[in-house]
Design a protein around this motif. Structure first.
Motif, PDB file in Angstrom:
ATOM      1  N   GLU A 309      51.670  39.780  34.296  1.00 36.16           N
ATOM      2  CA  GLU A 309      51.649  38.344  34.580  1.00 36.16           C
ATOM      3  C   GLU A 309      51.355  37.500  33.347  1.00 36.16           C
ATOM      4  N   GLY A 310      50.664  38.057  32.379  1.00 36.49           N
ATOM      5  CA  GLY A 310      50.303  37.289  31.198  1.00 36.49           C
ATOM      6  C   GLY A 310      48.965  36.590  31.363  1.00 36.49           C
ATOM      7  N   VAL A 311      48.586  35.796  30.363  1.00 33.16           N
ATOM      8  CA  VAL A 311      47.296  35.098  30.355  1.00 33.16           C
ATOM      9  C   VAL A 311      47.418  33.818  31.165  1.00 33.16           C
ATOM     10  N   THR A 312      46.532  33.648  32.130  1.00 30.27           N
ATOM     11  CA  THR A 312      46.573  32.478  33.000  1.00 30.27           C
ATOM     12  C   THR A 312      45.401  31.549  32.709  1.00 30.27           C
ATOM     13  N   GLU A 313      45.454  30.382  33.325  1.00 28.81           N
ATOM     14  CA  GLU A 313      44.362  29.416  33.158  1.00 28.81           C
ATOM     15  C   GLU A 313      43.052  29.965  33.708  1.00 28.81           C
ATOM     16  N   GLN A 314      43.132  30.719  34.828  1.00 29.84           N
ATOM     17  CA  GLN A 314      41.919  31.293  35.398  1.00 29.84           C
ATOM     18  C   GLN A 314      41.318  32.335  34.468  1.00 29.84           C
ATOM     19  N   ASP A 315      42.153  33.095  33.752  1.00 27.96           N
ATOM     20  CA  ASP A 315      41.632  34.026  32.751  1.00 27.96           C
ATOM     21  C   ASP A 315      40.815  33.284  31.701  1.00 27.96           C
ATOM     22  N   THR A 316      41.315  32.119  31.306  1.00 29.71           N
ATOM     23  CA  THR A 316      40.608  31.308  30.318  1.00 29.71           C
ATOM     24  C   THR A 316      39.238  30.873  30.832  1.00 29.71           C
ATOM     25  N   LYS A 317      39.178  30.505  32.113  1.00 30.65           N
ATOM     26  CA  LYS A 317      37.904  30.065  32.686  1.00 30.65           C
ATOM     27  C   LYS A 317      36.907  31.224  32.783  1.00 30.65           C
ATOM     28  N   ILE A 318      37.404  32.411  33.133  1.00 25.41           N
ATOM     29  CA  ILE A 318      36.505  33.565  33.202  1.00 25.41           C
ATOM     30  C   ILE A 318      35.997  33.917  31.808  1.00 25.41           C
ATOM     31  N   ALA A 319      36.886  33.856  30.823  1.00 22.08           N
ATOM     32  CA  ALA A 319      36.467  34.093  29.436  1.00 22.08           C
ATOM     33  C   ALA A 319      35.423  33.061  29.016  1.00 22.08           C
ATOM     34  N   GLY A 320      35.606  31.817  29.469  1.00 22.01           N
ATOM     35  CA  GLY A 320      34.621  30.782  29.166  1.00 22.01           C
ATOM     36  C   GLY A 320      33.261  31.080  29.768  1.00 22.01           C
ATOM     37  N   LEU A 321      33.241  31.678  30.981  1.00 23.58           N
ATOM     38  CA  LEU A 321      31.973  32.074  31.601  1.00 23.58           C
ATOM     39  C   LEU A 321      31.271  33.145  30.773  1.00 23.58           C
ATOM     40  N   ILE A 322      32.058  34.115  30.285  1.00 26.60           N
ATOM     41  CA  ILE A 322      31.477  35.173  29.442  1.00 26.60           C
ATOM     42  C   ILE A 322      30.880  34.575  28.180  1.00 26.60           C
ATOM     43  N   ASN A 323      31.625  33.669  27.569  1.00 26.27           N
ATOM     44  CA  ASN A 323      31.177  33.032  26.324  1.00 26.27           C
ATOM     45  C   ASN A 323      29.941  32.171  26.564  1.00 26.27           C
ATOM     46  N   LYS A 324      29.931  31.437  27.685  1.00 26.64           N
ATOM     47  CA  LYS A 324      28.806  30.553  27.993  1.00 26.64           C
ATOM     48  C   LYS A 324      27.529  31.334  28.241  1.00 26.64           C
ATOM     49  N   GLN A 325      27.649  32.520  28.883  1.00 27.59           N
ATOM     50  CA  GLN A 325      26.464  33.328  29.172  1.00 27.59           C
ATOM     51  C   GLN A 325      26.055  34.200  27.992  1.00 27.59           C
ATOM     52  N   GLY A 326      26.819  34.149  26.900  1.00 26.66           N
ATOM     53  CA  GLY A 326      26.423  34.857  25.693  1.00 26.66           C
ATOM     54  C   GLY A 326      26.551  36.361  25.796  1.00 26.66           C
ATOM     55  N   ARG A 327      27.514  36.836  26.577  1.00 30.94           N
ATOM     56  CA  ARG A 327      27.698  38.283  26.709  1.00 30.94           C
ATOM     57  C   ARG A 327      28.677  38.792  25.658  1.00 30.94           C
ATOM     58  N   GLY A 328      28.511  40.049  25.248  1.00 36.55           N
ATOM     59  CA  GLY A 328      29.537  40.679  24.436  1.00 36.55           C
ATOM     60  C   GLY A 328      30.788  40.879  25.270  1.00 36.55           C
ATOM     61  N   CYS A 329      31.924  41.046  24.631  1.00 32.65           N
ATOM     62  CA  CYS A 329      33.167  41.110  25.400  1.00 32.65           C
ATOM     63  C   CYS A 329      34.175  42.050  24.748  1.00 32.65           C
ATOM     64  N   VAL A 330      34.891  42.787  25.600  1.00 34.13           N
ATOM     65  CA  VAL A 330      36.061  43.558  25.214  1.00 34.13           C
ATOM     66  C   VAL A 330      37.187  43.132  26.151  1.00 34.13           C
ATOM     67  N   ILE A 331      38.330  42.774  25.599  1.00 36.56           N
ATOM     68  CA  ILE A 331      39.476  42.376  26.421  1.00 36.56           C
ATOM     69  C   ILE A 331      40.390  43.577  26.600  1.00 36.56           C
ATOM     70  N   LEU A 332      40.658  43.927  27.851  1.00 37.36           N
ATOM     71  CA  LEU A 332      41.598  44.998  28.166  1.00 37.36           C
ATOM     72  C   LEU A 332      42.825  44.388  28.835  1.00 37.36           C
ATOM     73  N   VAL A 333      43.957  44.480  28.176  1.00 38.67           N
ATOM     74  CA  VAL A 333      45.228  44.051  28.771  1.00 38.67           C
ATOM     75  C   VAL A 333      45.759  45.243  29.552  1.00 38.67           C
ATOM     76  N   ASN A 334      45.585  45.199  30.873  1.00 38.59           N
ATOM     77  CA  ASN A 334      45.897  46.322  31.749  1.00 38.59           C
ATOM     78  C   ASN A 334      47.384  46.328  32.144  1.00 38.59           C
ATOM     79  N   LYS A 335      47.820  47.438  32.684  1.00 34.67           N
ATOM     80  CA  LYS A 335      49.204  47.635  33.157  1.00 34.67           C
ATOM     81  C   LYS A 335      50.211  47.542  32.016  1.00 34.67           C
ATOM     82  N   TRP A 336      49.760  47.842  30.792  1.00 38.23           N
ATOM     83  CA  TRP A 336      50.652  47.698  29.635  1.00 38.23           C
ATOM     84  C   TRP A 336      51.680  48.827  29.571  1.00 38.23           C
ATOM     85  N   ASP A 337      51.488  49.871  30.377  1.00 41.96           N
ATOM     86  CA  ASP A 337      52.472  50.944  30.392  1.00 41.96           C
ATOM     87  C   ASP A 337      53.832  50.474  30.861  1.00 41.96           C
TER      88      ASP A 337
END
Length: 466
Positions: A309-337
């Protein structure tokens, strides 16, 4: 360590004809004292029962806070929800299960049944919960028949017995042939202590000095149906979590302990987070709230994106939550097979990430698929890298040398003063790494420059000092 809640002695009710707790031999099992040394360290206590009898309410009561989602609608709990508990200096792992319906044909309910049977097979002790107000139902009889052949202690708890006047409702349940029945009110706490005290002879004492090592907490987050539960199942090497194409399958945040190459992790599978306007009130709202709380207590978040599906606006908001709470992050782009043979897919997706997540320029990105075994070692490598940085402390001298180099490349535009000596930085905490930036004459420096410099320092420092 979670401590089980204790009811005051005034709440305990005396019951005529009840036997001492040490004589409890559910379903004809031997005395507890004879077999307590045979149980492993931290025995697993599993709560089972048909839907909507109050299993999650009892789970929350024993744990001492609202861990499992509770609602009047049946079938709220789906996956096995477990946590470590301590009661009167005795240790155990408590497991909440979904409502057991042995005749279910629905795909989700069938998977709940499989999860519950697995939990019972792995249990050391079983608490069977039934509804005293409804009485003995055909499903209760089927559950009793399922429990009768097993050789582990089974304790029958009749819930919703709120007052002594309700105790005549217990009569039907003696048809099951159980010698000791525990009337309880999971919501009010009545009788729960007596039930727990009956478990004590089967539970080991907690060590006087527990040398618990640090365990990294990893929250798996993302939109619904991007493959979070599939990923956690692949990591654990078992069908620990229910997986379905139906969005919203996962409700409670589910913690799973894993030890890999001597390193311990707690992976938390969370409910999919939809756009706020689409979140239904009630169960889904609770699920999303618990997902956010699970994110807040984690060290690192694995943000799972949909490679199709690609990167959506909701993905951006969830990433913003991670950033706001100061958590470390690893992005996994799933279903890439599905797209790995497309030469244009990789650069196009990277471009979308850089546009959507400019604040995550320092975050490692992994393209893979949860169903591919080669993805997991690469994912753990990224997680270990971020966990190490999450707890890293950098010397103040090195930080300020680094800051001065950045100021030389992009100096502050000031009419007076020396811009090279106008800033000082020091690290004040870890988990997450927290820095204090002292600025001389801050009122003369444009706010936009300060924001830019803070983000630039943090994003660059990740690569510079790791």
């Amino acid at each position: 360590m979670v401590r089980a809640s204790q009811t005051s002695s005034r709440q305990k009710r005396s019951r005529k004809g009840s036997k001492p707790k040490t004589e409890s031999r559910p379903f004809g099992l031997p005395e507890a004292e004879e077999s307590k040394d045979l149980l492993p360290h931290k025995p697993v206590v599993v709560i089972v029962g048909r839907p909507n009898v109050g299993k999650s309410t009892l789970f929350n009561r024993i744990v001492g806070h609202r861990t499992a989602i509770v609602d009047d609608v049946s079938g709220v709990t789906r996956d096995r929800n477990m946590t470590e508990c301590e009661y009167q200096n005795h240790m155990f792992t408590l497991v909440d299960t979904g409502g057991l319906d042995l005749n279910a044909e629905d795909v989700i309910v069938s998977q709940i049944k499989d999860q519950t049977k697995t939990a019972m097979a792995e249990a050391d002790l079983v608490i069977a919960v039934m509804d005293g107000r409804v009485g003995l139902s055909p499903l209760d009889r089927e559950l009793a028949d399922l429990l009768r052949p097993i050789t582990k202690p089974v304790f029958l708890a009749i819930n919703k017995i709120d007052t002594p006047k309700s105790e005549p409702l217990l009569a039907d349940f003696y048809q099951l042939g159980v010698k000791d029945i525990f009337p309880i009110s999971a919501e009010g706490g009545m009788g729960v202590d007596e039930l727990l005290e009956a478990l004590l002879p089967y539970l080991p004492l907690a060590p006087d000095e527990s040398a618990e090592h640090e365990i990294s907490r990893i929250a798996v987050v993302g939109r619904p149906n991007v493959g979070k539960s599939t990923l956690v199942n692949a990591i654990l090497g078992e069908q620990r979590l229910i997986v379905s194409d139906i969005p919203g399958t996962t409700r409670d945040p589910i913690d799973s302990l894993l030890t890999r190459q001597g390193q311990s992790y707690i992976f938390t599978d969370t409910a999919g987070i939809r756009r706020r306007g689409r979140i239904d009130r009630g169960i889904e709202g609770y699920s999303v709230l618990r997902a956010m709380r699970a994110l807040g207590r984690s060290d690192v978040a694995v943000l799972v994106l949909d490679g199709i599906e690609g990167v959506t606006e909701q993905d951006t908001k969830i990433a913003g939550l991670i950033n706001k709470q100061g958590r470390g992050c690893v992005i996994l782009v799933n279903k890439w097979d599905v797209r790995e043979d497309d030469p244009e897919a990789h650069p196009a997706y990277n471009l979308a990430l850089s546009r959507r997540f400019p604040f995550f320029a320092h975050v490692p990105v992994l393209f893979g698929a949860a169903v591919q075994s080669e993805t997991l070692p690469r994912l753990f490598s990224k997680i270990d890298q971020v966990v190490a940085f999450f707890a890293k402390r950098i010397q103040t001298r090195k930080l300020n040398l680094f800051l001065q180099l950045l100021l030389e490349k992009n100096p502050i535009s000031l009419r007076r003063g020396n811009p090279k000596k106008s800033m000082f930085i020091t690290q004040v905490a870890t988990k997450p790494p927290t820095f204090a930036l002292f600025v001389k004459g801050a009122e003369k420096i444009p706010a936009a420059y300060l924001r830019y410099k803070i983000h630039f320092v943090l994003n660059t420092a990740f690569k510079e000092f790791h």
